[in-house]
Structures are given as structure tokens and as C-alpha cells.
Design a protein around this motif. Sequence first.
Motif, short mmCIF file in Angstrom:
data_model
loop_
_atom_site.label_atom_id
_atom_site.label_comp_id
_atom_site.label_asym_id
_atom_site.label_seq_id
_atom_site.Cartn_x
_atom_site.Cartn_y
_atom_site.Cartn_z
N ASN A 32 -28.23 -18.72 19.98
CA ASN A 32 -27.13 -17.76 19.91
C ASN A 32 -26.62 -17.37 21.28
OD1 ASN A 32 -27.28 -17.78 17.13
ND2 ASN A 32 -28.55 -15.94 16.99
N THR A 44 -19.06 -20.46 13.72
CA THR A 44 -20.32 -20.12 13.08
C THR A 44 -20.21 -20.31 11.57
OG1 THR A 44 -20.84 -18.47 14.79
CG2 THR A 44 -22.03 -18.30 12.69
N TRP A 68 -22.11 -19.14 8.63
CA TRP A 68 -23.13 -18.12 8.41
C TRP A 68 -24.25 -18.60 7.49
CZ3 TRP A 68 -23.14 -14.57 11.86
CH2 TRP A 68 -21.94 -14.18 12.48
N GLY A 69 -25.46 -18.37 7.95
CA GLY A 69 -26.64 -18.74 7.19
C GLY A 69 -27.02 -20.20 7.32
#
Length: 223
Positions: free
Chosen positions: A192, A213, A215-216
Motif C-alpha cells: 500500500n 484499487t 477493493w478486497g
Amino acid sequence: MNTILIIEDDLAINDLIKTTLEKNDYHCTQAFSGTEGLLNIKTATYDLIILDLMLPGLTGEEFIEKLLEIADIPILVASGKDSIDSRIACLNLGADDYLIKPFDINELKAQVNALIRRTRKNPVSDRLGYKEFILHRELFDLEINGQLLHLTKQEYKIIKLLMENPGKVFLKQEIYEYAWEDYYMGEDKTINVHISNIRRKVKPFTDHELIETVWGIGFKLKK
């Protein structure tokens, strides 16, 4: 034999360029619109593209943007647009040189020869293009609209992985093991931080984000 794609909707000019270059031992393919040019790119390999700007349908500028998403091929723009703004805009988009119509055919040959020589000295494989981003493989630099950004080793490898696989979503584990060449221990912070650093470096030079990104899951190139 070097292969050249000519994208020019004026039949007489297209034929003149083709005839002239083939007399100088180049193999030429003709296209008469930006869309037709993209179809050729997807089915064959070229050493150079000669590109008009005022094309039916897909304009030359739009062609350059789409080309950078799928291939890295030198571009010589040959256009009647003679303003400084047009030339600068095309060069910033990713064109390698600009020739104003009407041009002398000998000047065209000279610029074609120069670009081919330059490509041989700096092989296309040393650069990886996506939209306005050009990754210089040997220099660890990312070029954005003519500006060079120096990358750390891990930043470079993250961008390289994503740019070589546009559209693919990579898990954080895959990114870590590729960029750090080590086993992934489930530590998200390192990845990150590096993604954030890349975004911070890129932001001053373009409105487009480079990395998206998911997500997850992980990350991919931003469309």
C-alpha cells in the motif's frame, strides 16, 4: 526488411508515400482510417507508423492514445495541422516526430530513416507504453507527457507488472512476490505504501490515475 504502416485517408498521398518508401526497401501497409490502422496493429508487427491526424472516424490524436494501450511503435505524424499547439500536443501524446504538409518527399524519407536508425539504437522493447505513460525498462524511469520520474526498484517492478498485463487484476500476494522476489507474509502495508508513493509521484503530471484499487482483491491499471 523494415515494415511501415501508413495511415492516411488521401489515396494519392498514401500511394505516394508507399511507392517512395518501397523503392527504398521498406515494406508498407496502407490504412485509410484510424480504425483500420488499429486493426492492422492487432494482426501484424510494424517498425514505424506514418500517421495523418484528420482521419475519418477515429482521429490521429485518438489513434495515438489507443495505440499506447496495446503497442509501443514509433510514430511519425504527417499532417496539415501546422500550429505549434498541434505539434506539441502530438509529441506529448506519444508521437516521435512531426512533419507538416505539404512536405518534400525527400524530407519524409530522411525522417523515416532517422526514426528507424533511432529505433535500432534504442529498441522498442526498452519501452513499454500505456496511454500517456511510457516505462523505460533499462532506466527505471516513468515518462509522463515528456516528464521523467525516477522510480525505486519495487515501484518500477509494480508498474512493469501492471503495464505488461493491462486489464488484469493482481492479488497483493502476486505483486509482492514479483516485486520483492520473496514470500508474501500477508503484510499489506508495504504494498500500500509503494502504491501510494507511485500515485503521489504521478499526480503532478497528469489527471489520469495509473493504478486502480480493486477493493478486497488487489490492483490493476486504471482504464
